[in-house]
Design a protein around this motif. Structure first.
Motif, PDB file in Angstrom:
ATOM      1  N   LEU A 170      -1.176   7.820   4.146  1.00 15.98           N
ATOM      2  CA  LEU A 170       0.275   7.785   4.302  1.00 15.98           C
ATOM      3  C   LEU A 170       0.676   8.271   5.698  1.00 15.98           C
ATOM      4  O   LEU A 170       1.528   7.662   6.353  1.00 15.98           O
ATOM      5  N   ARG A 171       0.037   9.341   6.165  1.00 15.87           N
ATOM      6  CA  ARG A 171       0.323   9.825   7.524  1.00 15.87           C
ATOM      7  C   ARG A 171      -0.098   8.790   8.571  1.00 15.87           C
ATOM      8  O   ARG A 171       0.580   8.605   9.577  1.00 15.87           O
ATOM      9  N   TYR A 172      -1.198   8.098   8.329  1.00 12.76           N
ATOM     10  CA  TYR A 172      -1.659   7.042   9.235  1.00 12.76           C
ATOM     11  C   TYR A 172      -0.622   5.917   9.303  1.00 12.76           C
ATOM     12  O   TYR A 172      -0.271   5.442  10.390  1.00 12.76           O
ATOM     13  N   LEU A 173      -0.131   5.487   8.145  1.00 14.55           N
ATOM     14  CA  LEU A 173       0.788   4.354   8.098  1.00 14.55           C
ATOM     15  C   LEU A 173       2.199   4.698   8.561  1.00 14.55           C
ATOM     16  O   LEU A 173       2.879   3.867   9.151  1.00 14.55           O
ATOM     17  N   GLU A 174       2.653   5.912   8.289  1.00 12.31           N
ATOM     18  CA  GLU A 174       4.053   6.224   8.552  1.00 12.31           C
ATOM     19  C   GLU A 174       4.285   7.145   9.737  1.00 12.31           C
ATOM     20  O   GLU A 174       5.375   7.158  10.294  1.00 12.31           O
ATOM     21  N   GLN A 175       3.291   7.923  10.107  1.00  8.85           N
ATOM     22  CA  GLN A 175       3.478   8.853  11.214  1.00  8.85           C
ATOM     23  C   GLN A 175       2.568   8.510  12.389  1.00  8.85           C
ATOM     24  O   GLN A 175       2.492   9.269  13.345  1.00  8.85           O
ATOM     25  N   ASP A 176       1.848   7.403  12.270  1.00  4.16           N
ATOM     26  CA  ASP A 176       0.960   6.936  13.337  1.00  4.16           C
ATOM     27  C   ASP A 176      -0.125   7.943  13.701  1.00  4.16           C
ATOM     28  O   ASP A 176      -0.575   7.982  14.841  1.00  4.16           O
ATOM     29  N   LEU A 177      -0.524   8.778  12.731  1.00  7.31           N
ATOM     30  CA  LEU A 177      -1.595   9.725  12.999  1.00  7.31           C
ATOM     31  C   LEU A 177      -2.923   8.976  12.984  1.00  7.31           C
ATOM     32  O   LEU A 177      -3.123   8.073  12.162  1.00  7.31           O
ATOM     33  N   PRO A 178      -3.834   9.311  13.891  1.00  8.19           N
ATOM     34  CA  PRO A 178      -5.098   8.568  13.971  1.00  8.19           C
ATOM     35  C   PRO A 178      -5.954   8.761  12.718  1.00  8.19           C
ATOM     36  O   PRO A 178      -5.999   9.837  12.139  1.00  8.19           O
TER      37      PRO A 178
ATOM     38  N   LEU B 290       0.828  -1.207   0.000  1.00 10.70           N
ATOM     39  CA  LEU B 290       0.000   0.000   0.000  1.00 10.70           C
ATOM     40  C   LEU B 290       0.862   1.257   0.000  1.00 10.70           C
ATOM     41  O   LEU B 290       0.594   2.205  -0.738  1.00 10.70           O
ATOM     42  N   ARG B 291       1.910   1.262   0.817  1.00  9.52           N
ATOM     43  CA  ARG B 291       2.793   2.433   0.870  1.00  9.52           C
ATOM     44  C   ARG B 291       3.463   2.685  -0.471  1.00  9.52           C
ATOM     45  O   ARG B 291       3.679   3.830  -0.855  1.00  9.52           O
ATOM     46  N   GLY B 292       3.790   1.621  -1.187  1.00 11.60           N
ATOM     47  CA  GLY B 292       4.404   1.785  -2.505  1.00 11.60           C
ATOM     48  C   GLY B 292       3.540   2.645  -3.417  1.00 11.60           C
ATOM     49  O   GLY B 292       4.031   3.544  -4.101  1.00 11.60           O
ATOM     50  N   ARG B 293       2.250   2.395  -3.429  1.00 11.16           N
ATOM     51  CA  ARG B 293       1.344   3.196  -4.260  1.00 11.16           C
ATOM     52  C   ARG B 293       1.177   4.598  -3.665  1.00 11.16           C
ATOM     53  O   ARG B 293       1.112   5.581  -4.385  1.00 11.16           O
ATOM     54  N   LEU B 294       1.095   4.686  -2.348  1.00 18.14           N
ATOM     55  CA  LEU B 294       0.876   5.984  -1.702  1.00 18.14           C
ATOM     56  C   LEU B 294       2.061   6.930  -1.916  1.00 18.14           C
ATOM     57  O   LEU B 294       1.888   8.145  -1.889  1.00 18.14           O
ATOM     58  N   HIS B 295       3.240   6.379  -2.121  1.00 20.38           N
ATOM     59  CA  HIS B 295       4.427   7.215  -2.334  1.00 20.38           C
ATOM     60  C   HIS B 295       4.561   7.713  -3.772  1.00 20.38           C
ATOM     61  O   HIS B 295       5.454   8.510  -4.065  1.00 20.38           O
ATOM     62  N   ARG B 296       3.696   7.268  -4.648  1.00 21.94           N
ATOM     63  CA  ARG B 296       3.734   7.782  -6.017  1.00 21.94           C
ATOM     64  C   ARG B 296       3.355   9.266  -5.995  1.00 21.94           C
ATOM     65  O   ARG B 296       2.632   9.721  -5.114  1.00 21.94           O
ATOM     66  N   PRO B 297       3.809  10.014  -6.992  1.00 23.18           N
ATOM     67  CA  PRO B 297       3.495  11.452  -7.020  1.00 23.18           C
ATOM     68  C   PRO B 297       1.993  11.707  -7.174  1.00 23.18           C
ATOM     69  O   PRO B 297       1.265  10.886  -7.744  1.00 23.18           O
ATOM     70  N   HIS B 298       1.562  12.840  -6.662  1.00 23.17           N
ATOM     71  CA  HIS B 298       0.176  13.262  -6.841  1.00 23.17           C
ATOM     72  C   HIS B 298      -0.155  13.217  -8.328  1.00 23.17           C
ATOM     73  O   HIS B 298       0.656  13.606  -9.156  1.00 23.17           O
TER      74      HIS B 298
END
Length: 192
Positions: A144-152, A108-116
């Motif tokens: 992405l913030r949820y997965l990588e920064q642990d934001l709720p 999932l992160r792989g796709r989320l890191h693609r450019p806007h």
């Protein structure tokens, strides 16, 4: 909406001229899910969180209120996802569960890191309905913030996401976005 509800009905029904979910289909599925939930050997009936998430019902005039049924299915999916996790950990160890979660999150992160504007395919047909790139990318940034920064972030935000309509290459292909979000829900339900 007709809120009158017979005592044996588990959900409110829409008015006779409104479209709801086929009551028999809903009742059959929930009876099967309840049997699985209460079974001594839950594997014998094998209703999974994924099956609950993918369940659909025939639209029928005067049927069950779709919002009420969908909310119940969301709760049921969460329960089954927790049970699946709770069975996996004793059987294969917490490391197996963490590896499964980690593999899914990495994809999932792989796709989320693609450019806007480049996260999903554009429809091949010029007039095909598609999702607003801006709306989808905004949700992707939250994920992405949820997965990588642990934001709720509540899984219901993803389940209830609505995107403005675009046409053709002005938007992302709906099916690809829907499948991706389905995997996100699966992950979040397994974690939370």
């Amino acid at each position: 909406m007709d809120v009158a509800r017979p005592s044996s009905s588990p959900f409110a029904r829409v008015g006779r001229r409104e479209v709801g979910y086929d009551m028999r289909q809903v009742d059959r599925f929930l009876t099967r899910a309840r049997s699985h939930y209460n079974a001594d050997d839950p594997d014998s009936l094998s209703v999974t969180s994924s099956e609950v998430r993918g369940q659909s019902f025939r639209p029928t005039p005067g049927g069950y209120d779709p919002q009420a049924v969908d909310a119940a299915l969301d709760r049921l999916e969460d329960v089954f996802a927790r049970r699946e996790r709770d069975r996996l950990i004793p059987a294969q160890g917490e490391d197996a569960w963490l590896r499964r979660i980690g593999r899914t999150a990495a994809v999932l992160r792989g796709r989320l890191h693609r450019p806007h504007g480049e996260r999903f395919r554009r429809p091949g047909r010029g007039n095909a309905p598609s999702y607003s790139v801006e709306d989808v990318d905004r949700l992707c940034d939250e994920l992405l913030r949820y997965l990588e920064q642990d934001l709720p972030l509540s899984v219901d935000v993803v389940r209830r996401a609505v995107f403005r309509e675009a046409r053709g290459a002005d938007g992302y292909e709906e099916n690809q976005v829907d499948v991706f979000l389905d995997r996100v829900v699966e992950l979040m339900a397994g974690i939370d």
